[in-house]
Scaffold this active site. Structure first.
Site, PDB file in Angstrom:
ATOM      1  N   LYS A   1       0.841  -1.217   0.000  1.00  0.00           N
ATOM      2  CA  LYS A   1       0.000   0.000   0.000  1.00  0.00           C
ATOM      3  C   LYS A   1       0.875   1.266   0.000  1.00  0.00           C
ATOM      4  O   LYS A   1       0.627   2.200  -0.763  1.00  0.00           O
ATOM      5  CB  LYS A   1      -0.937   0.017   1.224  1.00  0.00           C
ATOM      6  CG  LYS A   1      -1.858  -1.192   1.331  1.00  0.00           C
ATOM      7  CD  LYS A   1      -2.800  -1.100   2.510  1.00  0.00           C
ATOM      8  CE  LYS A   1      -2.115  -1.069   3.858  1.00  0.00           C
ATOM      9  NZ  LYS A   1      -1.382  -2.312   4.210  1.00  0.00           N
TER      10      LYS A   1
ATOM     11  N   ARG B   1      -9.851   1.409   8.666  1.00  0.00           N
ATOM     12  CA  ARG B   1      -9.465   0.047   9.050  1.00  0.00           C
ATOM     13  C   ARG B   1     -10.505  -0.603   9.937  1.00  0.00           C
ATOM     14  O   ARG B   1     -10.309  -1.749  10.359  1.00  0.00           O
ATOM     15  CB  ARG B   1      -8.158   0.117   9.841  1.00  0.00           C
ATOM     16  CG  ARG B   1      -6.929  -0.157   9.026  1.00  0.00           C
ATOM     17  CD  ARG B   1      -5.731   0.206   9.860  1.00  0.00           C
ATOM     18  NE  ARG B   1      -4.652  -0.693   9.661  1.00  0.00           N
ATOM     19  CZ  ARG B   1      -3.471  -0.314   9.181  1.00  0.00           C
ATOM     20  NH1 ARG B   1      -3.264   0.934   8.823  1.00  0.00           N
ATOM     21  NH2 ARG B   1      -2.511  -1.181   9.063  1.00  0.00           N
TER      22      ARG B   1
ATOM     23  N   ARG C   1      11.900  -5.713   4.929  1.00  0.00           N
ATOM     24  CA  ARG C   1      11.666  -4.281   4.700  1.00  0.00           C
ATOM     25  C   ARG C   1      12.636  -3.407   5.482  1.00  0.00           C
ATOM     26  O   ARG C   1      12.979  -3.678   6.611  1.00  0.00           O
ATOM     27  CB  ARG C   1      10.231  -3.919   5.090  1.00  0.00           C
ATOM     28  CG  ARG C   1       9.978  -2.405   5.019  1.00  0.00           C
ATOM     29  CD  ARG C   1       8.536  -2.038   5.024  1.00  0.00           C
ATOM     30  NE  ARG C   1       7.841  -2.475   6.204  1.00  0.00           N
ATOM     31  CZ  ARG C   1       6.537  -2.333   6.383  1.00  0.00           C
ATOM     32  NH1 ARG C   1       5.806  -1.778   5.437  1.00  0.00           N
ATOM     33  NH2 ARG C   1       5.961  -2.761   7.481  1.00  0.00           N
TER      34      ARG C   1
ATOM     35  N   ARG D   1      11.473  -1.302  10.912  1.00  0.00           N
ATOM     36  CA  ARG D   1      10.328  -0.807  11.680  1.00  0.00           C
ATOM     37  C   ARG D   1      10.143  -1.603  12.963  1.00  0.00           C
ATOM     38  O   ARG D   1      10.314  -2.810  12.970  1.00  0.00           O
ATOM     39  CB  ARG D   1       9.068  -0.905  10.810  1.00  0.00           C
ATOM     40  CG  ARG D   1       8.442   0.438  10.523  1.00  0.00           C
ATOM     41  CD  ARG D   1       7.375   0.350   9.498  1.00  0.00           C
ATOM     42  NE  ARG D   1       6.166  -0.312   9.982  1.00  0.00           N
ATOM     43  CZ  ARG D   1       5.017  -0.319   9.324  1.00  0.00           C
ATOM     44  NH1 ARG D   1       4.927   0.297   8.161  1.00  0.00           N
ATOM     45  NH2 ARG D   1       3.965  -0.929   9.800  1.00  0.00           N
TER      46      ARG D   1
ATOM     47  N   ARG E   1      -0.583  -8.144  13.656  1.00  0.00           N
ATOM     48  CA  ARG E   1      -1.124  -7.187  12.674  1.00  0.00           C
ATOM     49  C   ARG E   1      -1.999  -7.898  11.642  1.00  0.00           C
ATOM     50  O   ARG E   1      -3.054  -7.386  11.252  1.00  0.00           O
ATOM     51  CB  ARG E   1       0.030  -6.436  11.990  1.00  0.00           C
ATOM     52  CG  ARG E   1       0.665  -5.416  12.920  1.00  0.00           C
ATOM     53  CD  ARG E   1       2.055  -5.000  12.459  1.00  0.00           C
ATOM     54  NE  ARG E   1       2.098  -4.460  11.134  1.00  0.00           N
ATOM     55  CZ  ARG E   1       3.198  -4.424  10.376  1.00  0.00           C
ATOM     56  NH1 ARG E   1       4.335  -4.911  10.829  1.00  0.00           N
ATOM     57  NH2 ARG E   1       3.152  -3.907   9.175  1.00  0.00           N
TER      58      ARG E   1
HETATM   59  P1  AP5 Z   1       4.852  -1.571   1.817  1.00  0.00           P
HETATM   60  O1  AP5 Z   1       4.551  -0.754   0.614  1.00  0.00           O
HETATM   61  O2  AP5 Z   1       5.592  -0.922   2.941  1.00  0.00           O
HETATM   62  O3  AP5 Z   1       3.530  -2.329   2.325  1.00  0.00           O
HETATM   63  P2  AP5 Z   1       2.279  -1.800   3.143  1.00  0.00           P
HETATM   64  O4  AP5 Z   1       1.081  -2.489   2.603  1.00  0.00           O
HETATM   65  O5  AP5 Z   1       2.262  -0.301   3.167  1.00  0.00           O
HETATM   66  O6  AP5 Z   1       2.632  -2.409   4.555  1.00  0.00           O
HETATM   67  P3  AP5 Z   1       2.556  -1.785   6.020  1.00  0.00           P
HETATM   68  O7  AP5 Z   1       3.237  -2.770   6.903  1.00  0.00           O
HETATM   69  O8  AP5 Z   1       3.086  -0.376   6.046  1.00  0.00           O
HETATM   70  O9  AP5 Z   1       1.065  -1.777   6.279  1.00  0.00           O
HETATM   71  P4  AP5 Z   1       0.373  -1.755   7.627  1.00  0.00           P
HETATM   72  O10 AP5 Z   1      -1.010  -1.559   7.201  1.00  0.00           O
HETATM   73  O11 AP5 Z   1       0.631  -2.893   8.529  1.00  0.00           O
HETATM   74  O12 AP5 Z   1       1.134  -0.585   8.429  1.00  0.00           O
HETATM   75  P5  AP5 Z   1       0.755   0.917   8.706  1.00  0.00           P
HETATM   76  O13 AP5 Z   1       1.999   1.683   8.665  1.00  0.00           O
HETATM   77  O14 AP5 Z   1      -0.409   1.372   7.895  1.00  0.00           O
HETATM   78  O15 AP5 Z   1       5.687  -2.855   1.306  1.00  0.00           O
HETATM   79  C1  AP5 Z   1       6.162  -3.811   2.222  1.00  0.00           C
HETATM   80  C2  AP5 Z   1       7.537  -4.314   1.732  1.00  0.00           C
HETATM   81  O16 AP5 Z   1       7.369  -5.012   0.505  1.00  0.00           O
HETATM   82  C3  AP5 Z   1       8.560  -3.208   1.446  1.00  0.00           C
HETATM   83  O17 AP5 Z   1       9.812  -3.681   1.817  1.00  0.00           O
HETATM   84  C4  AP5 Z   1       8.467  -3.005  -0.061  1.00  0.00           C
HETATM   85  O18 AP5 Z   1       9.696  -2.537  -0.601  1.00  0.00           O
HETATM   86  C5  AP5 Z   1       8.154  -4.415  -0.539  1.00  0.00           C
HETATM   87  N1  AP5 Z   1       7.312  -4.440  -1.741  1.00  0.00           N
HETATM   88  C6  AP5 Z   1       6.264  -3.622  -2.036  1.00  0.00           C
HETATM   89  N2  AP5 Z   1       5.729  -3.965  -3.210  1.00  0.00           N
HETATM   90  C7  AP5 Z   1       6.442  -5.037  -3.670  1.00  0.00           C
HETATM   91  C8  AP5 Z   1       6.360  -5.861  -4.830  1.00  0.00           C
HETATM   92  N3  AP5 Z   1       5.421  -5.655  -5.793  1.00  0.00           N
HETATM   93  N4  AP5 Z   1       7.241  -6.866  -4.956  1.00  0.00           N
HETATM   94  C9  AP5 Z   1       8.184  -7.110  -4.008  1.00  0.00           C
HETATM   95  N5  AP5 Z   1       8.334  -6.359  -2.888  1.00  0.00           N
HETATM   96  C10 AP5 Z   1       7.461  -5.347  -2.721  1.00  0.00           C
HETATM   97  O19 AP5 Z   1       0.209   0.818  10.230  1.00  0.00           O
HETATM   98  C11 AP5 Z   1       1.088   0.567  11.308  1.00  0.00           C
HETATM   99  C12 AP5 Z   1       0.324   0.619  12.617  1.00  0.00           C
HETATM  100  O20 AP5 Z   1      -0.249   1.943  12.805  1.00  0.00           O
HETATM  101  C13 AP5 Z   1      -0.873  -0.325  12.718  1.00  0.00           C
HETATM  102  O21 AP5 Z   1      -0.495  -1.639  13.112  1.00  0.00           O
HETATM  103  C14 AP5 Z   1      -1.709   0.382  13.802  1.00  0.00           C
HETATM  104  O22 AP5 Z   1      -1.175   0.177  15.091  1.00  0.00           O
HETATM  105  C15 AP5 Z   1      -1.542   1.860  13.443  1.00  0.00           C
HETATM  106  N6  AP5 Z   1      -2.567   2.313  12.496  1.00  0.00           N
HETATM  107  C16 AP5 Z   1      -2.351   2.752  11.223  1.00  0.00           C
HETATM  108  N7  AP5 Z   1      -3.510   3.097  10.651  1.00  0.00           N
HETATM  109  C17 AP5 Z   1      -4.486   2.867  11.569  1.00  0.00           C
HETATM  110  C18 AP5 Z   1      -5.901   3.009  11.553  1.00  0.00           C
HETATM  111  N8  AP5 Z   1      -6.558   3.459  10.453  1.00  0.00           N
HETATM  112  N9  AP5 Z   1      -6.586   2.683  12.667  1.00  0.00           N
HETATM  113  C19 AP5 Z   1      -5.971   2.247  13.784  1.00  0.00           C
HETATM  114  N10 AP5 Z   1      -4.626   2.065  13.860  1.00  0.00           N
HETATM  115  C20 AP5 Z   1      -3.888   2.379  12.749  1.00  0.00           C
END
Ligand code: AP5
Length: 225
Positions: free
Chosen positions: A18, A93, A132, A165, A176
């Site tokens: 994402k 979410r 990552r 991270r 998660r």
């Molecule tokens: P990446 O693009 O970083 O993936 P992502 O889907 O963004 O993964 P996240 O782990 O950031 O999502 P998340 O939803 O758990 O975390 P968030 O920060 O939102 O790609 C991942 C890896 O794969 C990278 O190394 C990339 O280079 C690689 N990659 C990408 N595409 C690729 C491809 N096509 N091929 C190969 N490799 C590839 O949330 C973190 C925390 O914040 C949550 O756990 C929660 O505590 C809090 N939080 C955030 N939003 C909310 C909400 N709305 N409500 C409540 N709590 C929230």
């Protein structure tokens, strides 16, 4: 760069890409990527009251309470740079967050264009997350094997140092994923029923996935099942 207005949600479990795709879309359409995870991590780093309140949830892989999250997104969407559109990454979410976003869109006479659900199998998600690295300054994601920086440990975009991270260890990743299944995956049927859902295969390289998302944005919404 496109000048069309676009209001998009990126939906999918941790690690599907994402953030990677959100940044590319934001650049292409010249609209902000609003990533709630990035906002929480920045607030935690700056030790703001919101960051301190969010820290225990983020570090343990649980969702931050809805009232905190909804308030911050409301504030961010009111920004002048978000009036032509936005890419929401990681919001909504929960059902309460989705309802709050609907109310906000209604109040501001805006409409969501699409919800892109990115699909990747669990083993690949775990591989992506455990390899990552993230820029400590601008939060651009990299991967040791599939998306390495030009210079080891240095961000291509801003020169910041790359870090692991705090919630990318295996146990927290499992929490998660479980949070996603329990609280976020019901939004798939919610947005399908609203006629907004477009499902995109997230396997393959970053450019291939990006082309699929662009084509999904252009295509009519799939019929409601
Ligand atoms: P990446 O693009 O970083 O993936 P992502 O889907 O963004 O993964 P996240 O782990 O950031 O999502 P998340 O939803 O758990 O975390 P968030 O920060 O939102 O790609 C991942 C890896 O794969 C990278 O190394 C990339 O280079 C690689 N990659 C990408 N595409 C690729 C491809 N096509 N091929 C190969 N490799 C590839 O949330 C973190 C925390 O914040 C949550 O756990 C929660 O505590 C809090 N939080 C955030 N939003 C909310 C909400 N709305 N409500 C409540 N709590 C929230």
């Amino acid at each position: 760069m496109s000048t069309r207005e676009l209001r998009l949600i990126l939906l999918g479990p941790p690690g599907v890409g994402k953030g990677t795709q959100g940044r590319k879309l934001a650049q292409t359409f010249a609209i902000p990527e609003i990533a709630t995870g990035d906002i929480f991590r920045n607030a935690m780093k700056a030790r703001t009251p919101m960051g301190l309140a969010a820290k225990s949830y983020v570090d343990s892989g649980n969702l931050v309470p809805d009232d905190v999250t909804i308030g911050l997104v409301e504030e961010r969407l009111a920004g002048s740079d978000a009036q032509r559109g936005f890419i929401l990454d990681g919001f909504p979410r929960t059902a309460a967050q989705a309802t709050a976003l609907d109310a906000l869109m209604h109040k501001s006479s805006q409409r969501l264009d699409a919800v892109i659900e990115i699909n990747v199998q669990s083993p690949e998600v775990v591989r992506r997350l455990t390899g990552r690295r993230l820029c400590a300054i601008c939060q651009t994601p990299y991967h040791n094997d599939s998306a390495p920086p030009a210079v080891p440990d240095v961000c291509d975009r801003c020169g910041g140092v790359l870090v692991v991270r705090s919630d990318d260890d295996e146990a927290t990743v499992l929490t998660r994923l479980a949070e996603y299944e329990r609280k976020t995956s019901p939004l798939i049927s919610y947005y399908r029923a609203a006629g907004l859902l477009k499902v995109v295969d997230g396997n393959g390289d970053v450019e291939a996935v990006f082309r699929r998302i662009l084509s999904a944005i252009q295509s009519p919404v799939s019929p409601v099942a």
